[in-house]
Design a protein around this motif. Sequence first.
Motif, mmCIF file in Angstrom:
data_model
loop_
_atom_site.group_PDB
_atom_site.id
_atom_site.type_symbol
_atom_site.label_atom_id
_atom_site.label_comp_id
_atom_site.label_asym_id
_atom_site.label_seq_id
_atom_site.Cartn_x
_atom_site.Cartn_y
_atom_site.Cartn_z
ATOM 1 N N SER A 1 0.876 -1.171 0.000
ATOM 2 C CA SER A 1 0.000 0.000 0.000
ATOM 3 C C SER A 1 0.912 1.220 0.000
ATOM 4 N N ASP A 2 1.180 1.727 -1.193
ATOM 5 C CA ASP A 2 2.275 2.705 -1.343
ATOM 6 C C ASP A 2 2.065 3.998 -0.571
ATOM 7 N N ASP A 3 0.820 4.355 -0.310
ATOM 8 C CA ASP A 3 0.572 5.635 0.356
ATOM 9 C C ASP A 3 0.183 5.484 1.823
ATOM 10 N N ILE A 4 0.455 4.331 2.372
ATOM 11 C CA ILE A 4 0.037 4.107 3.761
ATOM 12 C C ILE A 4 0.783 5.048 4.716
ATOM 13 N N GLU A 5 0.079 5.473 5.741
ATOM 14 C CA GLU A 5 0.723 6.180 6.850
ATOM 15 C C GLU A 5 0.546 5.317 8.084
ATOM 16 N N LEU A 6 1.518 5.393 8.987
ATOM 17 C CA LEU A 6 1.518 4.451 10.107
ATOM 18 C C LEU A 6 1.527 5.163 11.447
ATOM 19 N N PRO A 7 0.803 4.657 12.415
ATOM 20 C CA PRO A 7 0.718 5.353 13.698
ATOM 21 C C PRO A 7 2.041 5.296 14.470
#
Lengths: 484, 484
Positions: B370-376
Amino acid sequence: MNRKSKPTSWYSSNNNNNDDDNNKTLKILSSLMARKSSLLKQTLIACVLFILTVYAFVNAFFTPSDDNADSNARVTSYFSRTLDGISPNSPKVRVYMYDLPRKFTYGIIEQHSIARGGQVAPVADVSSLKYPGHQHMGEWYLFSDLNRPEEDRLESPVVRVTDPDEADLFYVPVFSSLSLIVNTGGGGASSSETVRRYSDDEMQEELVEWLEKQEYWKRNNGWDHVINAGDPNAMLRVMDRVKNAVLLVSDFGRLRPDQSSLVKDVIIPYSHRINTYTGDLGVQNRNTLLFFMGNRYRKEGGKIRDLLFNVLETEEDVIIKHGTQSRENRRAATQGMHTSKFCLNPAGDTPSACRLFDAIVSLCVPVIVSDDIELPFEDVIDYRKIAVFVETSIALKPGFLASTLRAVTTERILEYQKELKEVQRYFIYDHQNGTVNEIWREVSQKVPLIKYMINRDKRLVRREPSKSDCSCLCTNQTGIISSL
Amino acid sequence: MNRKSKPTSWYSSNNNNNDDDNNKTLKILSSLMARKSSLLKQTLIACVLFILTVYAFVNAFFTPSDDNADSNARVTSYFSRTLDGISPNSPKVRVYMYDLPRKFTYGIIEQHSIARGGQVAPVADVSSLKYPGHQHMGEWYLFSDLNRPEEDRLESPVVRVTDPDEADLFYVPVFSSLSLIVNTGGGGASSSETVRRYSDDEMQEELVEWLEKQEYWKRNNGWDHVINAGDPNAMLRVMDRVKNAVLLVSDFGRLRPDQSSLVKDVIIPYSHRINTYTGDLGVQNRNTLLFFMGNRYRKEGGKIRDLLFNVLETEEDVIIKHGTQSRENRRAATQGMHTSKFCLNPAGDTPSACRLFDAIVSLCVPVIVSDDIELPFEDVIDYRKIAVFVETSIALKPGFLASTLRAVTTERILEYQKELKEVQRYFIYDHQNGTVNEIWREVSQKVPLIKYMINRDKRLVRREPSKSDCSCLCTNQTGIISSL
């Protein structure tokens, strides 16, 4: 260095009080013992020994004694050690200062001196070198601050570490602003054929080459490095190679939005060149309404200066004078700022100018006419309380500025002055809790975001080249016309 | 409220104990001196008493007593009060939680229940209402956390204040994600003509109308407010009116860059819907190489799922199954995630999906496509240590993913699992020091920037409309192809 430092914090003085208390108790006990039967004496000795053991244990636990001032021992900071379990939001940020090759620090002072006819050979003892005063000498104060013994830095928001592996941030103490003006003095040895002319461009290139070889620079692509570029022209030639670092800048006048921003970087004050006004608040001795002295002709945003001259030079209670940097002019400016109610701060070649900070320490209410100005420490300082903001096109309306300022009541001016007095320390670099601490505080606040970017960068997958990857904070204000 | 608060810090308890100790010592000494008969006995008692006193002193030193729970007394936090002069970087951030009209909180739980055939009339005792479990129930945990008595919140990075004037931040505890799914259950009373159908859009409009009337919202244009919008569709209708707030979001899939960003907002985890794996580390019981169960057909970035199915469904040691949300499927997914080495995490309609957090608590190494994922919490978690990142176009190359994962050694998988175990608490909302505290920690870190923007916004002068005013942090990485 080895002298036992006085207690500088409540923490150590607290412990000293413990010592005093205990000494008194021991004295009482021993004087008692001297007069008792031997059995009593022995019991008491045993008792005292036990108490002393317990006391030593407690003491060892709580006292970072002043003579264990090994900076390594302090790395984990007071907070993480003493408040174990409570876990405050941020323990002190740990800064490693590079031991740069001499040519990037003291060497620049020498070159500055040589260019002015000073000594030609490098001096053996760097402590004999005097960093020359100028408006971007913040770089000197930060360098000096980190060179102070840690026991003198207890109030600092950052702790210096000597092991880079323990560091959150890496400070690169290059004298980048001084480097820019090495050759500006004219005359001296620089005109001599025997001395090779100093080159700021070369210095920048060499610094980046050196930096890019450093393990800790490469590790995180520079994100966790801090570089002083106080002069809007400092480090400009190599900016694209150092832009990941936290830059300490005066404004963003010469920088592209992808190189520098409020989010990543820290706005620092110019070093004021005018003496702090130490007199009383009030307008009794401030007969001039508005004062300005400086270069009438500037480039870009500074073109407004000439226009302001046209509008203001006919006003009777306004002093607006063309003048360049000189000792004599500085005296005249001091006199002017200390005897005026308001001080005009138009944009220079870039949106910021040293004059603002001269006005602040002069308690001369700044009138800021510079639409793109950025201001230091704005998270803690509400500048509307200490300055007047006027949008450029409005400020140029004939009569507007002078008549608006004349209408400000004495009470209101006093309020401004009181607030100015309150925040003065933020703008005094050599104040013991002044500009330097505040810069470190601002830098410290960047650490979570820096760590975020470091981790994120390393796992980001390749994206379409068209997609920029920026995180932004945008204002959606239409903006005021005047804060008055 | 007026009761004298007990010492809340070791500092004050230290002083008090010093006094007590000294008084007791003196009393003992004076009693010793007064009577000289049975001197030995007296001395021994005194000695024991003294030791007990010292013990109590040590004890008080180490134990932050639990009954010092006056929340007002704690407003200034341990740090600003006790470390006066040393001034740590951040005292605890003070949060005021709005007492929202019931229709924005418990009312939504009721509506959710009504839509499913539950009670029709509002209940008198809100504590009887059970917030229904779903993947965006973080909003419930944050609300509940702030409702706990302050003495149970000592480890929290924020302190709740009851006086809005003391607050740094304002939490708006709307159940915005639950509101979205009130009508998704089908059946129940919602089909009855007697009950007016619930509208999430209306709820959003009404909330913003309410908010925009609040003095503290107006004061700073919402910058210092915190709003949970966990579901990528939550609050979307009114986003432009609430975008100044710190948004708690799962990703930026539905948000424009000027509405939300890593700099302003906080990425929060989905609430995992699969039980935490409590077994041993290792691969003995994990015979499946790669597991996925979920919707094969999704919009936008989620189109990749169908393509991944095509590539992977022929691989023998891979389980990839289409399945929608149901209790039965959740059981099957639990079984699958607990018995697989890797868990596939393709994008859904937006870059994030709950599956990642299910995989983490299952100790099933996430494979993120998921190339645009942001992670907490990426400032404190290096996700390369707990997950595999693969760029989409590479992941779709036939054979690549399965063969690459098969080549990962058992030792390496064990390392991933060990790291996953380490960070599990960050993803468990009901962990006593879990997701909720971490979200507040992230929110707290925004405070300096929020205060900066608040002050700056108010003095900004009108600019050319063409000029956007954004501060950005941009990555200049080209990106990796695979983290393996």
